[in-house]
Design a protein around this motif. Sequence first.
Motif, PDB file in Angstrom:
ATOM      1  N   HIS A 166      81.317  -5.786  37.447  1.00 21.99           N
ATOM      2  CA  HIS A 166      80.966  -5.205  38.739  1.00 21.99           C
ATOM      3  C   HIS A 166      79.465  -5.312  39.011  1.00 21.99           C
ATOM      4  O   HIS A 166      79.054  -5.528  40.161  1.00 21.99           O
ATOM      5  N   ILE A 167      78.637  -5.154  37.982  1.00 14.80           N
ATOM      6  CA  ILE A 167      77.190  -5.324  38.177  1.00 14.80           C
ATOM      7  C   ILE A 167      76.909  -6.744  38.659  1.00 14.80           C
ATOM      8  O   ILE A 167      76.122  -6.963  39.591  1.00 14.80           O
TER       9      ILE A 167
ATOM     10  N   SER B  52      80.060   3.421  41.439  1.00 18.95           N
ATOM     11  CA  SER B  52      79.247   3.950  42.540  1.00 18.95           C
ATOM     12  C   SER B  52      77.780   3.579  42.364  1.00 18.95           C
ATOM     13  O   SER B  52      77.119   3.122  43.299  1.00 18.95           O
ATOM     14  N   ILE B  53      77.245   3.779  41.156  1.00 19.67           N
ATOM     15  CA  ILE B  53      75.824   3.555  40.911  1.00 19.67           C
ATOM     16  C   ILE B  53      75.417   2.130  41.235  1.00 19.67           C
ATOM     17  O   ILE B  53      74.433   1.872  41.938  1.00 19.67           O
ATOM     18  N   VAL B  54      76.169   1.175  40.720  1.00 18.02           N
ATOM     19  CA  VAL B  54      75.814  -0.239  40.880  1.00 18.02           C
ATOM     20  C   VAL B  54      75.822  -0.652  42.343  1.00 18.02           C
ATOM     21  O   VAL B  54      74.903  -1.334  42.825  1.00 18.02           O
ATOM     22  N   TYR B  55      76.832  -0.242  43.074  1.00 21.47           N
ATOM     23  CA  TYR B  55      76.937  -0.646  44.476  1.00 21.47           C
ATOM     24  C   TYR B  55      75.881   0.061  45.327  1.00 21.47           C
ATOM     25  O   TYR B  55      75.347  -0.524  46.277  1.00 21.47           O
ATOM     26  N   ALA B  56      75.551   1.302  44.981  1.00 19.02           N
ATOM     27  CA  ALA B  56      74.471   2.001  45.679  1.00 19.02           C
ATOM     28  C   ALA B  56      73.137   1.320  45.416  1.00 19.02           C
ATOM     29  O   ALA B  56      72.319   1.139  46.334  1.00 19.02           O
TER      30      ALA B  56
ATOM     31  N   VAL C 277      70.406   9.346  41.814  1.00 19.23           N
ATOM     32  CA  VAL C 277      70.286  10.438  40.851  1.00 19.23           C
ATOM     33  C   VAL C 277      71.689  10.682  40.304  1.00 19.23           C
ATOM     34  O   VAL C 277      72.609  11.006  41.059  1.00 19.23           O
ATOM     35  N   PHE C 278      71.847  10.512  39.007  1.00 19.33           N
ATOM     36  CA  PHE C 278      73.162  10.503  38.361  1.00 19.33           C
ATOM     37  C   PHE C 278      73.340  11.737  37.500  1.00 19.33           C
ATOM     38  O   PHE C 278      72.542  12.013  36.611  1.00 19.33           O
TER      39      PHE C 278
END
Length: 498
Positions: free
Chosen positions: A102-103, A156-160, A168-169
């Motif tokens: 995904h990355i 979510s993190i990668v696409y954001a 902020v995770f």
Amino acid sequence: MTAVQPKPTSVGETFDSLSPATDEVVGTYPVHSAEDVRAAVDSARAAAEWWDGLGYAGRADRLRQWKGVITRRLPQLCQVVRDETGKPIADAQLESVLAIEHIAWAGKHARKILGKQRRSAGLLMSNQAATVEYRPLGVVGVIGPWNYPVFTPLGSIVYALAAGNAVVFKPSEYTPGVGKWLVDAFAEIVPEHPVLQLVTGFGETGAALVGAGVDKIAFTGSTATGKKIMAAAAQTLTPVVIEAGGKDPVLVDADADLDAAADATVWGAFSNSGQTCIGVERVYVHERVHDEFVAKVVEKSRDIRAGSDEDAQYGPVTMPSQLAVIRRHIADAIERGGRAVIGGVDSVGDRYAQPTVLVDVPEDSEAVREETFGPTVTIAKVRDMDEAVDKANATRYGLGSTVFSKSRGVELANRLRTGMTAINAPLSFAGIASLPFGGVGDSGFGRIHGPEGLREFARSKAVARQRFTAPLTLTSFDRKESTDALVAKLITIMHGKR
């Protein structure tokens, strides 16, 4: 002895992350306060401007380097996942490999999906050049789960990040070490600004993130918690994407490959100790092949075992309170006339739940209606696939689903009220980076992954640029009656036909 939920070792300061297999302390982490969270969001605001300024190519290069670090240190990451969740190394590797894919996809495709695109201006506005592009939101708050602590939050993190946002995770209190590992690896590649930050703690820390002024919240977890997050976010009109629970069905038609369907059912129901939001919890089988299918599932389940040793197929139940839920669902099914052909109430211990296969379970039982989130599955006989579809859809959830049919797979898939369906293979949609991931109903809304996942973390910006003065001036108090008459005539010619 049953593992206890992590608690702060010093009130308001730190908490321990425990191995669910041994209760061993595997790490100690801060309990970040609301002030800490707000400070993180404030610093992320400036970082977001810098990160956006790198452009698509610059961000893609950093994401590519991050992917490389994760790949080269994969054994290390998998060990952290095993320490905190108890799952086998091979399962930790599988979710990490999918996350790496995904990355790669998000970094490569962000420009094409989000960059400036021309749009038709139409005949009446033909003097205009119309474009649309997708701009980053700013700062995205991600609240992640413990069951797949690499694959799910990175969705979510990668696409954001690829869309140009800072993040902020807040990982689950059960897997803070995994979150820290991922954030630390990113910081090696992006040392200039705090583009991806970690906050740790319990529900209060997550609630603080929702109210800290982020531009969007991406949450994965229970439906009940998702509703609380939505209510809190509504106070500031903060948009949310919710990936909540599921009660995912499998449909097995009379012409299905029964070996493949049984194998998919066993793996989908029991892998990761059944702690999978898109895992198999219900199976509806055509009456002509029901008995044969059940026999195959039973045979394939006999050698599946939970444990912490290298030969075990899956590990402990990560959240101790879930053991009572699993036990209650099995007991309710049996009390209502269901039969356990594998396992049963006694299969649920104080750390591990061994496989349970239930048949003849009433459709109104907890084991059919509520998310069990454990290594159990119900198998029901249906007279045809119309009945199977009706029963599969008779739930408030609607996340994933699977169909096994040689001739009607696509037709049946299109009739299922779920966000995703796999045909003749288990959960394959989760591994395809270009496909959106998300549900309907109590399974949540919004999408991660794919083009939809990139757009989920961006806002559309429309621009109309006048190329030349129009012969008909419509947006002026000085326009003439003859202009209005001509417009009425033109619109009738264009759109007034019967």
